[in-house]
Design an enzyme around this catalytic site. Structure first.
Site, PDB file in Angstrom:
ATOM      1  N   GLY A 279       3.101   2.194  10.794  1.00  0.00           N
ATOM      2  CA  GLY A 279       4.108   3.247  10.660  1.00  0.00           C
ATOM      3  C   GLY A 279       4.870   3.553  11.938  1.00  0.00           C
TER       4      GLY A 279
ATOM      5  N   SER B 137       3.814  -2.207  10.180  1.00  0.00           N
ATOM      6  CA  SER B 137       5.270  -2.299  10.404  1.00  0.00           C
ATOM      7  C   SER B 137       5.876  -3.630   9.960  1.00  0.00           C
ATOM      8  CB  SER B 137       5.616  -2.003  11.875  1.00  0.00           C
ATOM      9  OG  SER B 137       5.282  -0.663  12.194  1.00  0.00           O
TER      10      SER B 137
ATOM     11  N   GLU C 129      -4.995  -4.855  10.679  1.00  0.00           N
ATOM     12  CA  GLU C 129      -3.941  -3.853  10.853  1.00  0.00           C
ATOM     13  C   GLU C 129      -4.177  -3.117  12.167  1.00  0.00           C
ATOM     14  OE1 GLU C 129      -2.045  -2.630   6.867  1.00  0.00           O
ATOM     15  OE2 GLU C 129      -3.793  -1.361   7.158  1.00  0.00           O
TER      16      GLU C 129
ATOM     17  N   ASN D 277       0.868  -1.178   0.000  1.00  0.00           N
ATOM     18  CA  ASN D 277       0.000   0.000   0.000  1.00  0.00           C
ATOM     19  C   ASN D 277       0.905   1.228   0.000  1.00  0.00           C
ATOM     20  OD1 ASN D 277      -1.773   2.066   0.516  1.00  0.00           O
ATOM     21  ND2 ASN D 277      -2.360   1.351   2.563  1.00  0.00           N
ATOM     22  N   TRP D 278       0.954   1.880  -1.133  1.00  0.00           N
ATOM     23  CA  TRP D 278       1.856   3.045  -1.257  1.00  0.00           C
ATOM     24  C   TRP D 278       1.298   4.297  -0.576  1.00  0.00           C
ATOM     25  CZ3 TRP D 278       4.733   3.560  -6.629  1.00  0.00           C
ATOM     26  CH2 TRP D 278       5.594   2.460  -6.785  1.00  0.00           C
ATOM     27  N   LYS D 279       0.023   4.257  -0.197  1.00  0.00           N
ATOM     28  CA  LYS D 279      -0.621   5.432   0.412  1.00  0.00           C
ATOM     29  C   LYS D 279      -0.427   6.644  -0.507  1.00  0.00           C
ATOM     30  CE  LYS D 279      -0.073   3.175   4.824  1.00  0.00           C
ATOM     31  NZ  LYS D 279       0.044   3.264   6.276  1.00  0.00           N
TER      32      LYS D 279
ATOM     33  N   HIS E 180      -9.384   1.252   5.242  1.00  0.00           N
ATOM     34  CA  HIS E 180      -8.088   1.414   5.910  1.00  0.00           C
ATOM     35  C   HIS E 180      -8.273   2.357   7.093  1.00  0.00           C
ATOM     36  CE1 HIS E 180      -3.940   2.529   6.690  1.00  0.00           C
ATOM     37  NE2 HIS E 180      -3.589   1.446   6.027  1.00  0.00           N
TER      38      HIS E 180
ATOM     39  N   GLU F 263      -6.619   4.749   8.082  1.00  0.00           N
ATOM     40  CA  GLU F 263      -6.398   6.171   7.774  1.00  0.00           C
ATOM     41  C   GLU F 263      -7.649   6.779   7.146  1.00  0.00           C
ATOM     42  OE1 GLU F 263      -2.710   5.559   5.669  1.00  0.00           O
ATOM     43  OE2 GLU F 263      -1.784   4.962   7.561  1.00  0.00           O
TER      44      GLU F 263
ATOM     45  N   GLY G 108       3.053  -1.186   4.173  1.00  0.00           N
ATOM     46  CA  GLY G 108       3.058   0.239   3.828  1.00  0.00           C
ATOM     47  C   GLY G 108       4.449   0.686   3.419  1.00  0.00           C
ATOM     48  N   GLY G 109       5.145   1.333   4.344  1.00  0.00           N
ATOM     49  CA  GLY G 109       6.440   1.958   4.046  1.00  0.00           C
ATOM     50  C   GLY G 109       7.428   1.055   3.324  1.00  0.00           C
TER      51      GLY G 109
HETATM   52  P1  13P Z   1       3.392   0.333   7.521  1.00  0.00           P
HETATM   53  O1  13P Z   1       3.852  -0.961   6.901  1.00  0.00           O
HETATM   54  O2  13P Z   1       4.115   1.530   6.987  1.00  0.00           O
HETATM   55  O3  13P Z   1       3.348   0.252   9.006  1.00  0.00           O
HETATM   56  O4  13P Z   1       1.856   0.557   7.029  1.00  0.00           O
HETATM   57  C1  13P Z   1       0.957  -0.480   7.163  1.00  0.00           C
HETATM   58  C2  13P Z   1      -0.282  -0.118   6.439  1.00  0.00           C
HETATM   59  O5  13P Z   1      -1.011   0.766   6.849  1.00  0.00           O
HETATM   60  C3  13P Z   1      -0.588  -0.842   5.201  1.00  0.00           C
HETATM   61  O6  13P Z   1      -1.880  -0.606   4.767  1.00  0.00           O
END
Ligand code: 13P
Length: 250
Positions: free
Chosen positions: A171, A210, A165, A8-10, A95, A97, A231-232
Site C-alpha cells: 500500500g 504495490s 509480501e 486481495n480485496w481486504k 497476511h 495485517e 491489493g489495491g
Molecule cells: P497492495 O497491492 O495494495 O500494496 O497490497 C498488497 C497486499 O497486501 C496484498 O495482500
C-alpha cells in the site's frame, strides 16, 4: 507452472462491487486462450457466495483468513469449512495485517494453513520483512524464520502457495528492486526445498506489495516469481485485468 494472479480485496467491497467481478469475467472471456495465468479473487467473506455465483467458474474465490477450528464458540470468526461451503477454493493465511493487527504468530498461521487443508482449500501463506528488518540486513533471516514457523511439514505444491509480501511495500507504492525480489524468491525456494524436498520446486511463490498495471509485467517476468498477490489494484476490474494481461502477454 501456470502463474497465479490473486486479488486481495481486504476490508473493501459491498454488493455493488459485484459489478467489478462481472467486468472481470467479461474481460477474461475476451482474453480467452490468451489468458496466461490462473485468476483468484479474495473478497470479504460476506461476498464470497455471491462472487462465486458471479464468477461461474471463470475465476476462483478465496477467503482472507480462517480460524484453526472447524466450528465452535468463536464469535466473529470464520472457519475454512465455511469458506469452502461459500464457494472458496483458497484462503490467505498470515497476511502481515493479520500478524500486525491481530498478533498472529507463526504457530497460529501454521494452524490456519492446516485448517485450510482439512477443509480442502489451498493455503496462501504470507511472509515478508518490515522496513527496519530490511535495513538491518535481516530480511532473509526473518523470512526464513517465518517459513520455518508458518509452513507446516505437510505443505506441498498441491495444497500451498507462498506469498512474499515485504511489509514496507504494501500500500505504499514502494517496491523492492528486481534484484532484491529475485534474491528473496531464490532464498524462499531453497529454504522450501531444503525443508520439504524436491516437490517444493513446484510450489508457487507470489510477489505482493504495490503491484500495479505499470510494474506488473516486469515483476511477473522475474525468475521464481510465480504470480502476484494484488491489493489495491485488484479492486477495479480494469486495473486487475491490466495486471492479468501483463502476465498473459509475457
Ligand atoms: P497492495 O497491492 O495494495 O500494496 O497490497 C498488497 C497486499 O497486501 C496484498 O495482500
Amino acid at each position: 507452472m501456470r502463474p497465479l494472479v490473486a486479488g486481495n480485496w481486504k476490508m473493501n467491497g459491498l454488493t455493488a462491487s459485484l459489478a467489478e467481478l462481472a467486468s472481470l469475467k467479461e474481460g477474461l472471456a475476451v482474453l480467452g486462450p490468451r489468458l496466461g495465468c490462473d485468476v483468484l479473487v479474495c473478497p470479504p467473506a460476506s461476498l464470497i457466495a455471491q462472487a462465486a455465483a458471479a464468477a461461474a467458474g471463470a475465476f476462483a474465490l478465496g477467503g482472507q483468513d480462517c480460524h484453526p477450528k472447524g466450528s465452535g464458540a468463536h464469535t466473529g470468526d470464520i472457519s475454512a469449512e465455511m469458506l469452502k461451503d461459500a464457494g472458496a477454493s483458497f484462503v490467505i493465511v498470515g497476511h502481515s495485517e493479520r500478524r500486525q493487527h491481530h498478533g498472529e504468530s507463526d504457530g497460529d498461521v501454521a494452524a490456519k494453513a492446516q485448517a485450510a487443508w482439512r477443509a480442502g482449500l489451498k493455503a496462501i501463506i504470507c511472509i515478508g520483512e518490515t522496513e527496519a528488518q530490511r535495513h538491518a540486513g535481516d530480511a532473509n533471516d526473518n523470512c526464513g524464520r517465518q517459513l520455518e514457523g508458518s509452513v507446516p511439514g505437510g505443505a506441498s505444491a498441491a495444497n500451498t502457495v507462498i506469498a512474499y509480501e515485504p511489509v514496507w511495500a504494501i500500500g505504499t507504492g514502494k517496491i523492492p528492486t528486481a534484484a532484491d525480489i529475485t534474491a528473496m524468491h531464490d532464498h524462499i525456494r531453497s529454504s522450501l526445498v531444503r525443508r520439504l524436498g524436491e516437490g517444493a520446486r513446484g510450489m508457487p511463490i507470489l510477489y505482493g506489495g504495490s503491484v500495479k498495471p505499470d510494474n506488473a509485467g516486469e515483476i511477473l517476468n522475474l525468475p521464481e516469481v510465480g504470480g502476484a498477490l494484488v491489493g489495491g489494484a485488484s479492486l477495479k476490474a480494469i486495473d486487475f485485468l491490466s495486471i492479468i494481461t501483463a502476465i498473459s502477454a509475457s
